[in-house]
Design a protein around this motif. Sequence first.
Motif: not given
Length: 166
Positions: A74-80
């Motif tokens: 997963s890739y996200g603005p705050r975590s990944g």
Amino acid sequence: MRKFLLPVVSCLFLTACSVGGQIPSEDNDTFFNQAKSHRYADTMEFTVPRSVGAVAKSFQAGAPCLNRRVEEISYGPRSGGRSVSNYRGVVVSGPGSVTLNLRRQGTTAVVGGTNAEYRLAMAEARAVPGGSRIRIAGPSTNYDDVYRAMSQWARGNPAGCPKFRI
């Protein structure tokens, strides 16, 4: 404060956290009652005209379908990161009851590499006059196919293996 409380509350219900090495909510009644009162959980109850022994055979036949390994990136603005979850179906029989547990063991980069195993969902059959009382409980998102399969197995209907939408 909100960012802190939501994970803590979710953690307490979903048994993803262990306290002192003990995993909370392993008792069927406690698990089901917590699920009934939690907004991020689903529960269902119904009666089937089948003996607990017949339901147990169906659960034992279906349990291998729950044995899965799921990898997700997963890739996200705050975590990944990468997470790996191992799921397994475990059937536990007792006097006058049988329980099918969906257990999860996983490592996630986001949580910091935890590898604890915990009960994610359950389907329980208890003997009642004229059949068995079925109770199913677990998280409210992504597991509808699993609950549908557990429900069909309890009724004695072929359901095949459920899809995991993790």
